[in-house]
Design an enzyme around this catalytic site. Structure first.
Site, PDB file in Angstrom:
ATOM      1  N   TYR A  58       1.031  -1.258  -0.121  1.00  0.00           N
ATOM      2  CA  TYR A  58       0.106  -0.101  -0.020  1.00  0.00           C
ATOM      3  C   TYR A  58       0.854   1.140  -0.080  1.00  0.00           C
ATOM      4  CZ  TYR A  58      -4.191  -2.851  -0.042  1.00  0.00           C
ATOM      5  OH  TYR A  58      -5.043  -3.764  -0.346  1.00  0.00           O
ATOM      6  N   ARG A  61       1.270   1.956  -3.474  1.00  0.00           N
ATOM      7  CA  ARG A  61      -0.060   2.209  -4.104  1.00  0.00           C
ATOM      8  C   ARG A  61      -0.146   3.906  -3.925  1.00  0.00           C
ATOM      9  NH1 ARG A  61       1.008  -1.762  -5.165  1.00  0.00           N
ATOM     10  NH2 ARG A  61       1.360  -0.434  -7.009  1.00  0.00           N
ATOM     11  N   GLN A  92     -14.773   2.701  -6.719  1.00  0.00           N
ATOM     12  CA  GLN A  92     -14.350   1.634  -6.112  1.00  0.00           C
ATOM     13  C   GLN A  92     -12.775   1.989  -5.812  1.00  0.00           C
ATOM     14  OE1 GLN A  92     -15.757  -2.548  -8.330  1.00  0.00           O
ATOM     15  NE2 GLN A  92     -16.093  -0.560  -9.750  1.00  0.00           N
ATOM     16  N   ASN A  93     -12.624   3.114  -6.539  1.00  0.00           N
ATOM     17  CA  ASN A  93     -10.860   3.541  -6.440  1.00  0.00           C
ATOM     18  C   ASN A  93     -10.560   3.829  -5.101  1.00  0.00           C
ATOM     19  OD1 ASN A  93     -11.209   2.743  -8.859  1.00  0.00           O
ATOM     20  ND2 ASN A  93     -10.987   4.730  -9.691  1.00  0.00           N
ATOM     21  N   HIS A 110     -14.571   0.978  -1.469  1.00  0.00           N
ATOM     22  CA  HIS A 110     -13.443   0.356  -1.140  1.00  0.00           C
ATOM     23  C   HIS A 110     -12.555   1.076  -0.274  1.00  0.00           C
ATOM     24  CE1 HIS A 110     -14.594  -2.457  -4.372  1.00  0.00           C
ATOM     25  NE2 HIS A 110     -15.416  -2.816  -3.602  1.00  0.00           N
ATOM     26  N   GLY A 176     -14.860   2.489 -16.502  1.00  0.00           N
ATOM     27  CA  GLY A 176     -13.724   1.738 -16.393  1.00  0.00           C
ATOM     28  C   GLY A 176     -13.681   0.729 -15.233  1.00  0.00           C
ATOM     29  N   THR A 177     -14.725  -0.257 -15.512  1.00  0.00           N
ATOM     30  CA  THR A 177     -14.696  -1.239 -14.344  1.00  0.00           C
ATOM     31  C   THR A 177     -14.952  -2.606 -14.935  1.00  0.00           C
ATOM     32  OG1 THR A 177     -15.626  -2.148 -12.242  1.00  0.00           O
ATOM     33  CG2 THR A 177     -17.094  -0.465 -13.651  1.00  0.00           C
ATOM     34  N   SER A 178     -14.284  -3.429 -14.518  1.00  0.00           N
ATOM     35  CA  SER A 178     -14.675  -4.820 -15.062  1.00  0.00           C
ATOM     36  C   SER A 178     -15.930  -5.544 -14.688  1.00  0.00           C
ATOM     37  CB  SER A 178     -13.640  -5.623 -14.969  1.00  0.00           C
ATOM     38  OG  SER A 178     -13.328  -5.925 -13.569  1.00  0.00           O
TER      39      SER A 178
HETATM   40  N1  APR Z   1     -10.394   4.277 -19.654  1.00  0.00           N
HETATM   41  C1  APR Z   1     -11.680   3.402 -19.284  1.00  0.00           C
HETATM   42  N2  APR Z   1     -11.528   2.122 -18.888  1.00  0.00           N
HETATM   43  C2  APR Z   1     -10.497   1.551 -19.054  1.00  0.00           C
HETATM   44  C3  APR Z   1      -9.225   2.166 -19.382  1.00  0.00           C
HETATM   45  C4  APR Z   1      -9.412   3.503 -19.878  1.00  0.00           C
HETATM   46  N3  APR Z   1      -8.349   4.187 -20.377  1.00  0.00           N
HETATM   47  N4  APR Z   1      -8.050   1.504 -19.163  1.00  0.00           N
HETATM   48  C5  APR Z   1      -8.589   0.087 -18.906  1.00  0.00           C
HETATM   49  N5  APR Z   1      -9.971   0.276 -18.661  1.00  0.00           N
HETATM   50  C6  APR Z   1     -11.000  -0.537 -18.063  1.00  0.00           C
HETATM   51  C7  APR Z   1     -10.522  -2.119 -18.312  1.00  0.00           C
HETATM   52  O1  APR Z   1     -11.299  -2.376 -19.674  1.00  0.00           O
HETATM   53  C8  APR Z   1     -11.527  -2.784 -17.274  1.00  0.00           C
HETATM   54  O2  APR Z   1     -12.790  -3.153 -17.543  1.00  0.00           O
HETATM   55  O3  APR Z   1     -10.818  -0.618 -16.759  1.00  0.00           O
HETATM   56  C9  APR Z   1     -11.399  -1.687 -15.974  1.00  0.00           C
HETATM   57  C10 APR Z   1     -10.490  -2.204 -14.810  1.00  0.00           C
HETATM   58  O4  APR Z   1     -11.152  -3.544 -14.304  1.00  0.00           O
HETATM   59  P1  APR Z   1     -10.615  -3.987 -13.042  1.00  0.00           P
HETATM   60  O5  APR Z   1      -8.731  -4.091 -12.962  1.00  0.00           O
HETATM   61  O6  APR Z   1     -10.997  -5.365 -12.947  1.00  0.00           O
HETATM   62  O7  APR Z   1     -10.640  -2.797 -12.094  1.00  0.00           O
HETATM   63  P2  APR Z   1     -12.003  -2.386 -11.150  1.00  0.00           P
HETATM   64  O8  APR Z   1     -13.204  -3.081 -11.953  1.00  0.00           O
HETATM   65  O9  APR Z   1     -11.931  -1.304 -10.906  1.00  0.00           O
HETATM   66  O10 APR Z   1     -12.015  -3.616 -10.300  1.00  0.00           O
HETATM   67  C11 APR Z   1     -12.811  -3.497  -9.062  1.00  0.00           C
HETATM   68  O11 APR Z   1     -11.372  -5.043  -7.790  1.00  0.00           O
HETATM   69  O12 APR Z   1      -9.604  -5.900  -6.663  1.00  0.00           O
HETATM   70  C12 APR Z   1     -10.587  -4.847  -6.583  1.00  0.00           C
HETATM   71  O13 APR Z   1     -10.738  -3.706  -4.919  1.00  0.00           O
HETATM   72  C13 APR Z   1     -10.123  -3.602  -6.298  1.00  0.00           C
HETATM   73  O14 APR Z   1     -11.596  -1.710  -6.328  1.00  0.00           O
HETATM   74  C14 APR Z   1     -10.995  -2.605  -7.159  1.00  0.00           C
HETATM   75  C15 APR Z   1     -12.353  -3.862  -7.609  1.00  0.00           C
END
Ligand code: APR
Length: 246
Positions: A58, A61, A92-93, A110, A176-178
């Site tokens: 951390y 980070r 979530q960031n 988070h 920007g989240t999976s």
């Molecule tokens: N603009 C928008 N999205 C983007 C970009 C960009 N420039 N670059 C990458 N991405 C997308 C990817 O396509 C993906 O879908 O950002 C997403 C990131 O996904 P993850 O890495 O899974 O992150 P996130 O969804 O925020 O994860 C959720 O998981 O481990 C944890 O606690 C952590 O808060 C986090 C949570």
């Protein structure tokens, strides 16, 4: 006559919104979890086994966050709020880039990397000690301080509040989240049935859940484009031309 309320945009962000600011995402092939196994750095067990390793992770980070600057997506959302739209951000960031861009209503699902909390009482939050958290830094109850982040296997204290916010959305913008992590990803189900939902993410075509529109662009391009449409017309809507280009 009753005063008309500003349209309410609820924005749900993940690591992707900060990617163009230089902060690593988690699940990409070169993402954080590829180099740092979750079980070694982001669980209560990891903390019990090797707190120094967790603190080091951390610290890194935090360094990355401090070097980063808000990008066009963070700034566009803040500008929308300044123009009188009601904008609530649920992120979530653990970074503070939404706040540094000027957004005022930000809920961190988070946790926040720039804060510390007690190990025994999650309600006891502290400013970060100078130089970061070290073993031996104690809370008011005499227990070790830890990063104020939510680890895998822990409850998400603000989830109920986040659901209430989403339930009030006129439009839901997901960036920007999976959508791989629960319960965060389940937030979308709390949106009113008539509130449109759009996901801005380069992988939007694969990720957008049924009923959600996808804008397959990086956040720094897609979010400002949407915000320009909304400010020009003074309303929240989903321009088909833009989404058609995706
Ligand atoms: N603009 C928008 N999205 C983007 C970009 C960009 N420039 N670059 C990458 N991405 C997308 C990817 O396509 C993906 O879908 O950002 C997403 C990131 O996904 P993850 O890495 O899974 O992150 P996130 O969804 O925020 O994860 C959720 O998981 O481990 C944890 O606690 C952590 O808060 C986090 C949570």
């Amino acid at each position: 006559m009753a005063e008309q309320q500003a349209p309410h945009l609820v924005v749900f962000t993940g690591a992707g919104i900060s990617a163009e600011s230089g902060i690593q995402t988690f699940r990409a092939s070169d993402g954080l979890w590829a180099d740092h196994p979750i079980e070694a750095v982001a669980t209560p067990d990891a903390w019990r086994r090797d707190p120094e390793r967790v603190l080091r992770f951390y610290d890194q980070r935090r360094d990355q966050v401090r070097r980063a600057r808000p990008n066009a997506a963070h700034k566009a959302l803040a500008s929308l709020e300044k123009r009188g739209f009601a904008v609530s951000i649920i992120t979530q960031n653990i970074d503070d880039l939404h706040e540094r861009a000027g957004s005022r209503r930000v809920l961190h699902l988070h946790g926040e990397i720039l804060k510390a909390r007690s190990t025994v009482d999650a309600r006891l939050h502290y400013p970060l000690p100078r130089g970061g958290i070290r073993l031996g830094d104690l809370c008011d109850k005499g227990s070790q301080l830890r990063p104020d982040v939510v680890w895998f296997g822990e409850g998400v204290p603000h989830f109920g509040e986040a659901c209430d916010i989403v339930a009030e959305a006129d439009l839901l913008l997901v960036v920007g989240t999976s959508l791989a992590v629960m319960p965060a990803a389940a937030l979308l189900e709390h949106a009113p049935l008539d509130a449109p939902c759009v996901l801005v993410d380069p992988e939007a075509r694969a990720l957008a859940p049924p009923g959600t529109l996808g804008l397959a662009q990086p956040a720094g391009k897609g979010v400002p484009a949407l915000v320009r449409h909304w400010t020009r017309e003074g309303r929240l809507w989903l321009p088909e031309t833009l989404l058609g280009e995706a």
